[in-house]
Design an enzyme around this catalytic site. Structure first.
Site, PDB file in Angstrom:
ATOM      1  CB  THR A  31      -0.910   0.018   1.254  1.00 31.11           C
ATOM      2  OG1 THR A  31      -0.092  -0.272   2.389  1.00 31.11           O
ATOM      3  CG2 THR A  31      -2.024  -0.988   1.139  1.00 31.11           C
TER       4      THR A  31
ATOM      5  CE  LYS B 274      18.746   4.738  -1.385  1.00 32.54           C
ATOM      6  NZ  LYS B 274      18.548   5.582  -0.250  1.00 32.54           N
TER       7      LYS B 274
ATOM      8  CE  LYS C   1      18.055   7.321 -11.144  1.00 26.37           C
ATOM      9  NZ  LYS C   1      16.786   7.812 -11.669  1.00 26.37           N
TER      10      LYS C   1
ATOM     11  CG  HIS D  95      21.720   6.503  -4.953  1.00 25.09           C
ATOM     12  ND1 HIS D  95      21.241   5.208  -4.988  1.00 25.09           N
ATOM     13  CD2 HIS D  95      20.688   7.259  -4.517  1.00 25.09           C
ATOM     14  CE1 HIS D  95      19.996   5.197  -4.580  1.00 25.09           C
ATOM     15  NE2 HIS D  95      19.634   6.418  -4.284  1.00 25.09           N
TER      16      HIS D  95
ATOM     17  CE  LYS E  59      16.112  14.425   0.465  1.00 29.23           C
ATOM     18  NZ  LYS E  59      15.690  13.925  -0.839  1.00 29.23           N
TER      19      LYS E  59
HETATM   20  N1  LIG Z   1       9.299   5.316  -2.325  1.00 32.33           N
HETATM   21  C1  LIG Z   1      10.400   5.230  -3.007  1.00 32.33           C
HETATM   22  O1  LIG Z   1      10.530   5.776  -4.129  1.00 32.33           O
HETATM   23  C2  LIG Z   1      11.573   4.436  -2.470  1.00 32.33           C
HETATM   24  C3  LIG Z   1      12.775   4.439  -3.188  1.00 32.33           C
HETATM   25  C4  LIG Z   1      13.855   3.687  -2.706  1.00 32.33           C
HETATM   26  C5  LIG Z   1      13.698   2.950  -1.541  1.00 32.33           C
HETATM   27  N2  LIG Z   1      12.530   2.974  -0.859  1.00 32.33           N
HETATM   28  C6  LIG Z   1      12.434   2.149   0.354  1.00 32.33           C
HETATM   29  O2  LIG Z   1      11.381   1.204   0.188  1.00 32.33           O
HETATM   30  C7  LIG Z   1      10.719   0.962   1.427  1.00 32.33           C
HETATM   31  C8  LIG Z   1       9.219   1.287   1.270  1.00 32.33           C
HETATM   32  O3  LIG Z   1       9.131   2.637   0.890  1.00 32.33           O
HETATM   33  P1  LIG Z   1       7.763   3.397   0.647  1.00 32.33           P
HETATM   34  O4  LIG Z   1       8.134   4.743   0.150  1.00 32.33           O
HETATM   35  O5  LIG Z   1       6.816   2.579  -0.154  1.00 32.33           O
HETATM   36  O6  LIG Z   1       7.201   3.556   2.140  1.00 32.33           O
HETATM   37  P2  LIG Z   1       5.714   3.888   2.602  1.00 32.33           P
HETATM   38  O7  LIG Z   1       4.972   4.655   1.581  1.00 32.33           O
HETATM   39  O8  LIG Z   1       5.808   4.434   3.985  1.00 32.33           O
HETATM   40  O9  LIG Z   1       5.043   2.430   2.654  1.00 32.33           O
HETATM   41  C9  LIG Z   1       5.455   1.471   3.598  1.00 32.33           C
HETATM   42  C10 LIG Z   1       4.651   0.203   3.420  1.00 32.33           C
HETATM   43  O10 LIG Z   1       5.029  -0.660   4.482  1.00 32.33           O
HETATM   44  C11 LIG Z   1       3.854  -1.038   5.203  1.00 32.33           C
HETATM   45  N3  LIG Z   1       4.145  -1.136   6.638  1.00 32.33           N
HETATM   46  C12 LIG Z   1       4.780  -0.229   7.386  1.00 32.33           C
HETATM   47  N4  LIG Z   1       4.857  -0.668   8.658  1.00 32.33           N
HETATM   48  C13 LIG Z   1       4.263  -1.872   8.690  1.00 32.33           C
HETATM   49  C14 LIG Z   1       4.011  -2.832   9.715  1.00 32.33           C
HETATM   50  N5  LIG Z   1       4.453  -2.647  10.962  1.00 32.33           N
HETATM   51  N6  LIG Z   1       3.374  -3.963   9.378  1.00 32.33           N
HETATM   52  C15 LIG Z   1       2.948  -4.159   8.109  1.00 32.33           C
HETATM   53  N7  LIG Z   1       3.152  -3.297   7.102  1.00 32.33           N
HETATM   54  C16 LIG Z   1       3.797  -2.156   7.395  1.00 32.33           C
HETATM   55  C17 LIG Z   1       2.850   0.063   4.944  1.00 32.33           C
HETATM   56  O11 LIG Z   1       1.566  -0.487   5.134  1.00 32.33           O
HETATM   57  P3  LIG Z   1       0.333   0.359   5.729  1.00 32.33           P
HETATM   58  O12 LIG Z   1      -0.290   1.027   4.531  1.00 32.33           O
HETATM   59  O13 LIG Z   1      -0.535  -0.660   6.307  1.00 32.33           O
HETATM   60  O14 LIG Z   1       0.899   1.325   6.722  1.00 32.33           O
HETATM   61  C18 LIG Z   1       3.160   0.400   3.490  1.00 32.33           C
HETATM   62  O15 LIG Z   1       2.537  -0.510   2.627  1.00 32.33           O
HETATM   63  C19 LIG Z   1      11.436   1.865   2.457  1.00 32.33           C
HETATM   64  O16 LIG Z   1      12.421   1.136   3.091  1.00 32.33           O
HETATM   65  C20 LIG Z   1      12.041   2.961   1.593  1.00 32.33           C
HETATM   66  O17 LIG Z   1      13.187   3.533   2.219  1.00 32.33           O
HETATM   67  C21 LIG Z   1      11.459   3.699  -1.306  1.00 32.33           C
END
Ligand SMILES: NC(=O)c1ccc[n+]([C@@H]2O[C@H](COP(=O)([O-])OP(=O)(O)OC[C@H]3O[C@@H](n4cnc5c(N)ncnc54)[C@H](OP(=O)(O)O)[C@@H]3O)[C@@H](O)[C@H]2O)c1
Length: 455
Positions: A12, A141, A175, A233, A318
């Site tokens: 989600t 990461k 990339k 990176h 940033k």
């Molecule tokens: N977004 C990016 O572009 C990006 C890029 C590189 C790396 N990352 C890494 O990828 C990971 C996810 O990033 P994100 O941006 O998608 O984060 P996010 O939007 O905060 O989403 C986190 C996800 O983890 C779930 N979650 C969190 N705590 C939980 C728990 N205790 N039990 C079950 N589910 C839980 C959340 O579910 P709920 O909806 O139920 O809270 C949500 O689906 C992170 O480690 C981030 O650093 C992200």
């Protein structure tokens, strides 16, 4: 491979809506993954049905999702991913869909604090067998927050999975122009022959963003630019620029050379500049009086025979003047150039990673016509233009490679270990950040302190 099942933990979240679902639907549309692909999205939120889940994700995504495709291949499954009992029903459901030829990818799109519980549950439920390379597990990461925590995560992962099954993502490696660095270096005589400290004056690795931390305060305030960007990176870019010719272009040989670079980096601690953008402390979920840096500049050296003495200037931050990710290789002046009393520039090779992907080469040329004046001109290759608007996103390439078990673009444990070791050393010399209103002030500071132009 006839069948493919992606199982996404954290389905989600932002990563799933903005990157994973778009990448999967594009690969599917272009027939790069099997017709029999299933995407099992796991989460604790409740939705009436798959359609309601997709609508929620479509609303959250920055660009419209390809719902025509996703509605046929996505299943939402509600569960508590930290609860071992919930894995029985998941396993039962997956087993209904798979056979012996099925490739299974388990994607942990969750924070590192959940890596251990989820990995243990996947393993102990019997869903994944250690050593079965048709079953892979993919981590995002940050992989830990320092050397100690990364080691501890990794050691525990090895209890549950074989290294061959583990894919650690650094999406920068997917990339286009990052993939192209080795091609540019080693498949061109003009560059291969001059890629040494005799001819290279310095290397700049710059990743600038205009946005702030958006809504990521909870994560970012514990991390900062050094851990969030340099550890992954920027150090990956240093290793690709400075590595020796690998024995072959197979993943392990390339990584063996990258690791040697990471093992030979030293940082000039006097060069360190940490900054924090004005207003950062008022961002949501940021601690009052936080010392977290949103900008970092440093000068490093790669102490190998090839690069000894060449400064590598690394800068990322940033709320800067523009969004740009670029590697600039500046070459030494020629001996004639030093003699002539003309305003000649040094030659520079630009490897442009974002927002444009391409290569630029700047050199001196006579101003056309009757004058003898000189000017700096640029030859430019634009990769995105050649792709006619069909440039693939990093996540498409990475997910496709993971389905084929190609590991070149994923980080091996020793790369992560060495980069954390370096970051831990830098951290020991970290000062309070300077508050900046704009990039101009930082540029002046760098020029005064290190006599280098980072504009
Ligand atoms: N977004 C990016 O572009 C990006 C890029 C590189 C790396 N990352 C890494 O990828 C990971 C996810 O990033 P994100 O941006 O998608 O984060 P996010 O939007 O905060 O989403 C986190 C996800 O983890 C779930 N979650 C969190 N705590 C939980 C728990 N205790 N039990 C079950 N589910 C839980 C959340 O579910 P709920 O909806 O139920 O809270 C949500 O689906 C992170 O480690 C981030 O650093 C992200």
């Amino acid at each position: 491979m006839k069948k493919l099942i992606f199982t996404i933990f954290g389905s989600t979240g932002d990563l799933t809506s903005r990157k994973l679902l778009p990448a999967i639907s594009k690969l599917y549309k272009e027939n790069k993954i099997p017709k029999e692909t299933l995407v099992v999205c796991l989460g604790r939120k409740s939705f009436d049905d798959n359609r309601a889940y997709l609508k929620y994700m479509d609303d959250a995504a920055s660009k419209k999702l390809d719902l025509d495709i996703l509605k046929d291949i996505v299943i939402y499954h509600q569960m508590q991913i930290t609860e071992s009992n919930d894995y029985d029903t998941l396993k039962e459901m997956l087993e209904k869909h798979k056979d012996q030829d099925t490739k299974e990818l388990y994607y942990l799109a969750v924070g590192p604090e959940l890596f251990f519980d989820v990995s243990k549950n996947i393993n102990q439920s019997g869903m994944v067998q250690k050593n079965n390379i048709n079953q892979s597990i993919i981590f995002e990461k940050p992989f830990g927050h320092d050397l100690k925590s990364a080691k501890s995560i990794n050691q525990r992962l090895w209890d549950f999975f074989d290294e061959k099954q583990i894919f650690r993502i650094d999406h920068y490696l997917g990339k286009e122009m990052i993939q192209n660095i080795l091609m540019v270096r080693f498949a061109n005589r003009i560059f291969e022959d001059i890629w040494y400290n005799r001819t290279i004056k310095n290397v700049k690795i710059i990743v600038k963003e205009t946005e702030g931390i958006l809504n990521r305060g909870g994560y970012y305030d514990q991390s900062g630019a050094l851990k969030d960007m340099v550890q992954s990176h920027l150090l990956q870019m240093v290793s690709l620029v400075a590595m020796e010719v690998p024995l072959s272009y197979y993943s392990e040989d390339v990584k063996n050379e990258k690791v040697k670079v990471l093992d030979h980096i030293t940082v000039d601690e006097k060069s360190l500049i940490f900054g924090q953008y004005h207003g950062y402390m008022h961002e949501e979920k940021v601690e009052e009086n936080s010392d977290t840096e949103t900008f970092v500049f440093l000068k490093a050296f790669v102490n190998t025979p090839r690069f000894k003495g060449v400064p590598f200037y690394l800068m990322t931050g940033k709320k800067l003047d523009k969004k740009e990710s670029v590697i600039i290789i500046e070459f030494e002046e020629t001996s004639e150039q030093r003699k002539w009393n003309l305003p000649l520039s040094t030659n520079k090779l630009f490897i442009k990673i974002a927002p444009e992907d391409g290569v630029g080469l700047r050199f001196n040329s006579k101003v056309p016509g009757l004058s003898d004046d000189v000017q700096e001109v640029e030859l430019e290759y634009c990769a995105a233009c050649e792709a006619f608007g069909n440039m693939s996103e990093a996540y498409e390439k990475l997910l496709l490679d993971a389905t084929g078990q190609h590991k070149s673009l994923f980080t091996r444990w020793d790369e992560i270990e060495l980069s954390w070791k370096l970051i831990d050393q830098i951290k020991k010399h970290q000062d309070k950040p300077v508050i900046y209103e704009s990039f101009d002030a930082l540029k002046v500071l760098i020029k005064e302190k290190m006599d280098v132009d980072m504009s």
